[in-house]
Design a protein around this motif. Structure first.
Motif, PDB file in Angstrom:
ATOM      1  N   ALA A   1      25.920  -7.966 -15.655  1.00  0.00           N
ATOM      2  CA  ALA A   1      24.087  -7.425 -15.304  1.00  0.00           C
ATOM      3  C   ALA A   1      24.254  -5.879 -14.613  1.00  0.00           C
ATOM      4  CB  ALA A   1      23.504  -8.813 -14.541  1.00  0.00           C
ATOM      5  N   VAL A   2      23.714  -5.498 -14.719  1.00  0.00           N
ATOM      6  CA  VAL A   2      23.346  -3.787 -14.379  1.00  0.00           C
ATOM      7  C   VAL A   2      22.334  -4.050 -13.424  1.00  0.00           C
ATOM      8  CG1 VAL A   2      24.158  -1.909 -14.477  1.00  0.00           C
ATOM      9  CG2 VAL A   2      25.154  -2.653 -15.997  1.00  0.00           C
ATOM     10  N   MET A   3      22.093  -3.280 -12.246  1.00  0.00           N
ATOM     11  CA  MET A   3      21.306  -3.087 -11.737  1.00  0.00           C
ATOM     12  C   MET A   3      21.316  -1.018 -10.586  1.00  0.00           C
ATOM     13  SD  MET A   3      19.152  -4.736  -8.461  1.00  0.00           S
ATOM     14  CE  MET A   3      20.172  -5.124  -8.261  1.00  0.00           C
ATOM     15  N   ILE A   4      19.967  -1.057 -10.675  1.00  0.00           N
ATOM     16  CA  ILE A   4      20.355   0.841 -10.391  1.00  0.00           C
ATOM     17  C   ILE A   4      19.528   0.741  -8.852  1.00  0.00           C
ATOM     18  CG2 ILE A   4      20.289   3.124 -10.018  1.00  0.00           C
ATOM     19  CD1 ILE A   4      22.425   1.989 -11.520  1.00  0.00           C
ATOM     20  N   VAL A   5      19.541   0.577  -8.187  1.00  0.00           N
ATOM     21  CA  VAL A   5      18.827   0.746  -6.710  1.00  0.00           C
ATOM     22  C   VAL A   5      19.086   1.892  -6.147  1.00  0.00           C
ATOM     23  CG1 VAL A   5      18.215  -0.764  -4.646  1.00  0.00           C
ATOM     24  CG2 VAL A   5      19.201  -1.674  -6.192  1.00  0.00           C
ATOM     25  N   CYS A   6      16.796   2.663  -5.562  1.00  0.00           N
ATOM     26  CA  CYS A   6      16.793   3.555  -4.845  1.00  0.00           C
ATOM     27  C   CYS A   6      17.085   3.551  -3.844  1.00  0.00           C
ATOM     28  CB  CYS A   6      15.520   4.204  -5.348  1.00  0.00           C
ATOM     29  SG  CYS A   6      15.618   4.411  -7.663  1.00  0.00           S
ATOM     30  N   PRO A   7      17.639   4.917  -3.464  1.00  0.00           N
ATOM     31  CA  PRO A   7      17.030   4.751  -1.680  1.00  0.00           C
ATOM     32  C   PRO A   7      16.091   4.060  -0.941  1.00  0.00           C
ATOM     33  CG  PRO A   7      18.363   6.827  -2.482  1.00  0.00           C
ATOM     34  CD  PRO A   7      17.883   5.940  -3.567  1.00  0.00           C
TER      35      PRO A   7
ATOM     36  N   LEU B   1      30.055 -16.159 -10.358  1.00  0.00           N
ATOM     37  CA  LEU B   1      29.802 -15.425 -10.360  1.00  0.00           C
ATOM     38  C   LEU B   1      30.253 -14.516  -9.576  1.00  0.00           C
ATOM     39  CD1 LEU B   1      25.986 -15.470 -11.557  1.00  0.00           C
ATOM     40  CD2 LEU B   1      27.852 -14.845 -12.877  1.00  0.00           C
ATOM     41  N   ALA B   2      30.477 -12.859  -9.615  1.00  0.00           N
ATOM     42  CA  ALA B   2      30.832 -11.959  -8.734  1.00  0.00           C
ATOM     43  C   ALA B   2      30.517 -10.763  -8.976  1.00  0.00           C
ATOM     44  CB  ALA B   2      32.916 -11.796  -8.966  1.00  0.00           C
ATOM     45  N   ALA B   3      29.765  -9.578  -7.854  1.00  0.00           N
ATOM     46  CA  ALA B   3      29.203  -9.004  -7.605  1.00  0.00           C
ATOM     47  C   ALA B   3      30.307  -7.574  -6.582  1.00  0.00           C
ATOM     48  CB  ALA B   3      27.897  -8.840  -6.558  1.00  0.00           C
ATOM     49  N   ARG B   4      29.894  -6.617  -7.540  1.00  0.00           N
ATOM     50  CA  ARG B   4      30.486  -5.216  -7.289  1.00  0.00           C
ATOM     51  C   ARG B   4      29.270  -4.066  -7.254  1.00  0.00           C
ATOM     52  NH1 ARG B   4      33.509  -8.106  -7.032  1.00  0.00           N
ATOM     53  NH2 ARG B   4      35.657  -8.336  -7.835  1.00  0.00           N
ATOM     54  N   VAL B   5      28.901  -3.465  -6.004  1.00  0.00           N
ATOM     55  CA  VAL B   5      27.988  -2.325  -5.594  1.00  0.00           C
ATOM     56  C   VAL B   5      29.256  -0.704  -5.264  1.00  0.00           C
ATOM     57  CG1 VAL B   5      27.011  -1.507  -3.816  1.00  0.00           C
ATOM     58  CG2 VAL B   5      26.570  -3.546  -4.197  1.00  0.00           C
ATOM     59  N   ARG B   6      28.785  -0.089  -5.421  1.00  0.00           N
ATOM     60  CA  ARG B   6      28.792   2.128  -5.436  1.00  0.00           C
ATOM     61  C   ARG B   6      28.271   2.380  -5.505  1.00  0.00           C
ATOM     62  NH1 ARG B   6      32.161   3.501 -11.042  1.00  0.00           N
ATOM     63  NH2 ARG B   6      33.964   2.068 -10.004  1.00  0.00           N
ATOM     64  N   ARG B   7      28.307   3.175  -4.744  1.00  0.00           N
ATOM     65  CA  ARG B   7      27.635   4.161  -3.780  1.00  0.00           C
ATOM     66  C   ARG B   7      26.981   5.566  -4.816  1.00  0.00           C
ATOM     67  NH1 ARG B   7      25.309   6.087   1.200  1.00  0.00           N
ATOM     68  NH2 ARG B   7      24.587   7.804   1.386  1.00  0.00           N
ATOM     69  N   LEU B   8      25.699   5.836  -5.345  1.00  0.00           N
ATOM     70  CA  LEU B   8      25.525   6.895  -6.359  1.00  0.00           C
ATOM     71  C   LEU B   8      25.829   8.050  -5.690  1.00  0.00           C
ATOM     72  CD1 LEU B   8      23.691   4.916  -8.817  1.00  0.00           C
ATOM     73  CD2 LEU B   8      25.858   5.181  -8.482  1.00  0.00           C
TER      74      LEU B   8
ATOM     75  N   ARG C   1      22.602   2.786  -4.827  1.00  0.00           N
ATOM     76  CA  ARG C   1      23.961   1.565  -5.434  1.00  0.00           C
ATOM     77  C   ARG C   1      23.562   1.045  -6.532  1.00  0.00           C
ATOM     78  NH1 ARG C   1      23.642   4.123  -1.356  1.00  0.00           N
ATOM     79  NH2 ARG C   1      24.267   3.502   0.859  1.00  0.00           N
ATOM     80  N   MET C   2      24.370   1.577  -7.518  1.00  0.00           N
ATOM     81  CA  MET C   2      24.966   0.534  -8.683  1.00  0.00           C
ATOM     82  C   MET C   2      25.232  -0.973  -8.315  1.00  0.00           C
ATOM     83  SD  MET C   2      26.453   1.563 -12.391  1.00  0.00           S
ATOM     84  CE  MET C   2      28.116   1.191 -11.436  1.00  0.00           C
ATOM     85  N   VAL C   3      24.319  -1.892  -8.714  1.00  0.00           N
ATOM     86  CA  VAL C   3      25.071  -3.529  -8.537  1.00  0.00           C
ATOM     87  C   VAL C   3      25.330  -3.921 -10.018  1.00  0.00           C
ATOM     88  CG1 VAL C   3      24.939  -5.432  -7.695  1.00  0.00           C
ATOM     89  CG2 VAL C   3      23.802  -3.620  -6.975  1.00  0.00           C
ATOM     90  N   LEU C   4      26.855  -4.148 -10.155  1.00  0.00           N
ATOM     91  CA  LEU C   4      27.326  -5.357 -11.400  1.00  0.00           C
ATOM     92  C   LEU C   4      27.824  -6.776 -10.900  1.00  0.00           C
ATOM     93  CD1 LEU C   4      28.705  -2.471 -11.490  1.00  0.00           C
ATOM     94  CD2 LEU C   4      28.980  -2.923 -13.947  1.00  0.00           C
ATOM     95  N   ILE C   5      26.666  -7.437 -11.490  1.00  0.00           N
ATOM     96  CA  ILE C   5      27.142  -8.761 -11.743  1.00  0.00           C
ATOM     97  C   ILE C   5      28.108  -9.427 -13.020  1.00  0.00           C
ATOM     98  CG2 ILE C   5      26.140 -11.021 -10.770  1.00  0.00           C
ATOM     99  CD1 ILE C   5      24.147  -9.402  -8.865  1.00  0.00           C
ATOM    100  N   GLY C   6      28.327 -10.327 -12.604  1.00  0.00           N
ATOM    101  CA  GLY C   6      28.853 -11.814 -13.668  1.00  0.00           C
ATOM    102  C   GLY C   6      29.853 -12.113 -13.819  1.00  0.00           C
ATOM    103  N   PRO C   7      30.724 -13.280 -14.477  1.00  0.00           N
ATOM    104  CA  PRO C   7      31.793 -14.115 -14.046  1.00  0.00           C
ATOM    105  C   PRO C   7      32.990 -13.778 -13.422  1.00  0.00           C
ATOM    106  CG  PRO C   7      30.614 -14.204 -16.312  1.00  0.00           C
ATOM    107  CD  PRO C   7      30.618 -12.563 -15.423  1.00  0.00           C
ATOM    108  N   GLU C   8      33.395 -13.884 -12.690  1.00  0.00           N
ATOM    109  CA  GLU C   8      34.846 -13.577 -11.475  1.00  0.00           C
ATOM    110  C   GLU C   8      36.299 -13.769 -12.999  1.00  0.00           C
ATOM    111  OE1 GLU C   8      35.932 -15.983  -8.541  1.00  0.00           O
ATOM    112  OE2 GLU C   8      35.203 -14.273  -6.826  1.00  0.00           O
ATOM    113  N   ASP C   9      35.870 -12.717 -13.345  1.00  0.00           N
ATOM    114  CA  ASP C   9      37.198 -12.843 -14.215  1.00  0.00           C
ATOM    115  C   ASP C   9      37.687 -10.789 -14.631  1.00  0.00           C
ATOM    116  OD1 ASP C   9      35.397 -11.243 -16.190  1.00  0.00           O
ATOM    117  OD2 ASP C   9      34.763 -13.586 -16.996  1.00  0.00           O
TER     118      ASP C   9
END
Length: 499
Positions: free
Chosen positions: A393-399, A471-478, A483-491
């Motif tokens: 699951a991908v989400m882009i969050v603006c400032p 589930l696990a989440a990863r956050v990366r600064r753009l 921010r780009m947020v990825l949520i998916g199974p913890e594998d």
């Protein structure tokens, strides 16, 4: 050339003698009395210094003077009679029936001259009018003479006080008479050509103004007449000055617009091309020789169509309707259209109204912008397709905390309706929706904190259980601060993709 003092004396003496002769001849006219066909029964006797007119209703049925202006009894009715007398006698009723009692009206120019109205019996519908004018045997002729004198004096006064120069020439071109506005400057125009018999000619001349030492422009009208020529002068200084100013202004605009990359075509109120810049010929490939002929608006767009510089219409009738619609839109406010040509060139054509009924069209080459926009749209479509193909699951969050992009997997994960627009979706609302869809005591709160505080990248594990997997989440600064947020199974796959 003006008349000498001796010439004026000669003219005055000749005119006086002529008038005396006319008065003498009028006084010697024979009395041409008529019986009033039985209508004078009981009427007062007629004196020698009066003319009697008898009306029945509005029709003149008899008069005792053959010299009365009666070309035909059926045409000389009360209305014509009234028009004949009004210049000297005022307040004459519009119709004879308005006179129900004897009355008199004195002449304006001679109180001794009278117009006497004598209504007949009520059942007769008749009215006798006596024109009394002492001194001549025929008052009607004296009235006609005085009427002509008044008309002549009126014409003389009008021409004398006319603000436009007027003068008369003899057959040799010598000035016989001129009004007050015709000063000595116009004597120099004696060398202007004279028209032939029954013809007229117009000449444009410039005369020096002694007051400001400038030049006044005149349009001289010369009309040939049997006994000479009549000339009239109309000053055109302001018109010529305005025309020169207009030409200078257009030339200035042409020089100003010469360096623009946007093509400009201005059509006046007659829909003739009056202004264009070099960029227009470059964009439309129309020859400058054609543009210099000031073509009409329809001819201009016909050449564009023939040169394939505008979209090809389906048929000629539809093409003419498009031009009319285009012109109407430009006159009313704004016409704007994108022309995509077969040569892969794209023009933006804009029409705007101008003062005095003129209309201007602007031609702008937007091919590069269109191609760049198309590339951008293609890149966005590719990006969306790639994100949509991810298992996470991908989400882009603006400032400013707006959700600018998310894929279908994210919508399904947090319970956002598939058809809902993202323009009003905020991060807080998305996380609340995720908590409601997949409750967890700390995951969504810690994800909110991680998104707001991370400077480069961060991760969050041990989230809600989905299909027996946490589930696990990863956050990366753009680069833009989002921010780009990825949520998916913890594998391993999910973590490897989000790294």
């Amino acid at each position: 050339m003006t008349l000498t003092y001796l010439t004026w004396i000669t003219i005055t003496a000749t005119a006086t003698a002529t008038v005396c002769l006319v008065l003498y001849l009028v006084a010697q006219l024979p009395k041409r009395a008529h019986a009033l066909a039985g209508h004078d029964r009981g009427a007062p006797p007629r004196s020698s210094d009066e003319t009697v007119f008898l009306f029945k209703g509005s029709a003149l049925i008899d008069t005792d003077r053959c010299s009365a202006p009666t070309p035909a009894a059926e045409t000389f009715d009360w209305a014509a009679f009234r028009r004949w007398l009004l210049p000297r006698f005022a307040a004459i009723p519009d119709i004879p029936s308005m006179i129900d009692a004897p009355a008199e009206i004195a002449a304006r120019d001679d109180p001794a001259a009278r117009l006497v109205f004598e209504p007949g019996p009520e059942d007769s519908n008749t009215l006798r009018v006596r024109l009394r004018d002492a001194g001549l045997s025929d008052p009607s002729q004296r009235h006609e003479l005085r009427l002509q004198m008044l008309t002549g004096l009126t014409h003389i006064a009008q021409t004398r006080d006319c603000p436009y120069p007027l003068w008369r020439l003899d057959l040799t071109g010598r000035i016989l008479w001129r009004n007050a506005a015709c000063d000595s400057r116009f004597e120099a125009l004696s060398d202007l050509p004279l028209p032939g018999p029954g013809e007229r000619r117009n000449d444009q001349v410039s005369l020096r103004n002694p007051l400001n030492m400038g030049e006044d422009c005149f349009e001289i009208h010369t009309i040939a007449q049997p006994d000479g020529f009549a000339r009239y002068a109309i000053e055109t200084t302001r018109v010529r000055t305005a025309e020169a100013a207009r030409v200078d202004f257009i030339q200035t605009l042409t020089k100003t617009f010469a360096h623009l990359t946007v093509g400009l075509a201005v059509f006046d109120q007659r829909r003739q091309l009056v202004l264009f810049n070099p960029a227009l010929t470059d964009l439309t490939r129309l020859p400058p020789e054609f543009m210099a002929t000031k073509p009409s608006l329809n001819a201009f767009f016909d050449r564009l169509r023939d040169g394939h510089v505008m979209p090809e219409p389906r048929d000629y009738t539809d093409w003419r309707r498009q031009i009319d619609d285009m012109l109407s839109s430009a006159e009313d406010g704004l016409y704007q259209e994108i022309w995509s040509l077969p040569s892969n060139v794209t023009y933006k054509v804009t029409g705007r109204p101008h003062p005095d009924g003129a209309v201007a069209f602007f031609f702008e080459d937007i091919t590069a912008d269109v191609q760049q926009s198309r590339r951008h749209q293609s890149e966005m479509s590719t990006r969306d397709a790639m994100i949509e193909a991810l298992d996470q699951a991908v989400m882009i969050v603006c400032p400013d905390d707006r959700i600018s992009l998310c894929n279908t997997a994210f919508r399904h994960l947090v319970g956002i309706a598939p058809g809902r627009a993202l323009t009003d979706l905020r991060l807080t609302e998305a996380l609340k929706s995720g908590q409601a869809e997949m409750p967890h005591p700390r995951f969504w709160k810690e994800l909110n904190k991680l998104i707001r505080t991370t400077k480069t990248r961060g991760s969050l594990g041990q989230g809600p259980i989905l299909d027996d997997r946490p589930l696990a989440a990863r956050v990366r600064r753009l680069p833009d601060g989002g921010r780009m947020v990825l949520i998916g199974p913890e594998d391993g796959t999910a973590l490897a993709l989000s790294a």
